[in-house]
Enzyme design. Structure first.
Site, short mmCIF file in Angstrom:
data_model
loop_
_atom_site.label_atom_id
_atom_site.label_comp_id
_atom_site.label_asym_id
_atom_site.label_seq_id
_atom_site.Cartn_x
_atom_site.Cartn_y
_atom_site.Cartn_z
N ASP A 99 0.84 -1.30 -0.05
CA ASP A 99 -0.18 0.06 -0.14
C ASP A 99 0.81 1.14 0.06
OD1 ASP A 99 1.00 -0.23 2.43
OD2 ASP A 99 -0.92 -0.60 3.55
N HIS A 122 -7.69 -3.26 10.12
CA HIS A 122 -7.40 -3.12 8.86
C HIS A 122 -6.42 -4.11 8.42
CE1 HIS A 122 -4.54 0.13 9.93
NE2 HIS A 122 -3.55 -0.61 9.28
N ASN A 141 -7.22 -1.19 14.40
CA ASN A 141 -8.81 -1.43 13.90
C ASN A 141 -9.13 -2.52 13.03
OD1 ASN A 141 -7.70 -0.39 11.51
ND2 ASN A 141 -8.95 1.42 11.41
N GLU A 175 -9.68 -0.74 5.32
CA GLU A 175 -10.02 -0.13 6.37
C GLU A 175 -11.47 -0.83 6.85
OE1 GLU A 175 -8.20 1.70 8.37
OE2 GLU A 175 -7.04 3.19 7.35
#
Length: 237
Positions: free
Chosen positions: A63, A132, A130, A137
């Site tokens: 990414d 991800h 979280n 996400e």
């Protein structure tokens, strides 16, 4: 698989080095971040000792932030280059960052997906607090494509507070979960007590987009490689 916290980076590096010796033309997706960083440090040493032969391998970046200049220390391509790529001897046969400087974000995502679509033998992934994976996400499904995403507040904060970004990025480009699930094999790296709660969610709770890493459980060759600090509170060890 669980390793001692002190030797976890070494064990992961040795495992990857062994894979490279067995499969020299490995097509490998790699992440950046605090979790893989100590693994890369040990891989550099193994490479210089001839035990991690990257010379025929292809590395595909997982990414990238959108909007950060090439000189920003938080840039994923810059971080992977300084921690691993530029220190390997010999260097990999090919390294594919994401062309966010040369192309529009959407075009960069399309071009990078085409590279990954040529096949990934192994995708190494980290786990976000979280849930991800990459910049997939919360809200991302198993069919999420490689795309431009709006970063969650936690990811924006991490870019500045942990990774040293000069300004908080709002968007990123990521290989989608659909592309990652198409890889031949997945390694999910998890270290530190701070990741134990999210790891427990990933392993035990039903699939849902609020914790995208849970979708990785669909893969028949998913290997969770955790240190004891992350694994034991999560019930993995």
């Amino acid at each position: 698989m669980v390793f001692g916290a002190a030797d976890w980076p070494e064990q992961i590096a040795l495992r990857l080095a062994k894979r490279l010796r067995r499969q020299p033309r490995l097509r490998l997706c790699l992440p950046t971040g605090d979790t893989p960083s100590p693994v890369y440090e040990r891989l550099v040493g193994l490479s210089r000792d001839g035990l991690a032969p990257f010379g025929q391998a292809t590395i595909v970046l997982l990414d990238e932030y959108v909007g950060l200049p090439p000189t920003d220390p938080a840039r994923c391509d810059a971080r992977l280059a300084r921690e691993l790529i530029d220190r390997l001897d010999p260097p990999p046969a090919a390294y594919h960052p994401i062309a966010v400087d040369e192309l529009s974000p959407a075009a960069a995502a399309h071009a990078h997906d085409a590279v990954a679509a040529e096949g990934l033998d192994l995708a190494v992934l980290g786990l976000g607090l979280n849930g991800h994976v990459g910049f997939n996400e919360p809200g991302s499904g198993a069919d999420s494509p490689t795309r431009v995403v709006d970063l969650a507040p936690e990811s924006r904060a991490a870019a500045t507070a942990r990774y040293g970004a000069r300004a908080a990025p709002r968007r990123g480009v990521t290989l989608g979960l659909a592309r990652l699930l198409a890889a031949d094999e997945l390694w999910l790296l998890v270290s530190g007590a701070g990741k134990s709660a999210v790891l427990k969610r990933v392993l035990e709770e039903v699939e849902s987009a609020d914790c995208p890493a849970r979708f990785l459980r669909r893969h028949p060759k998913l290997h969770v490689l955790a240190d004891e600090d992350a694994a034991m509170p999560a019930g993995l060890a």
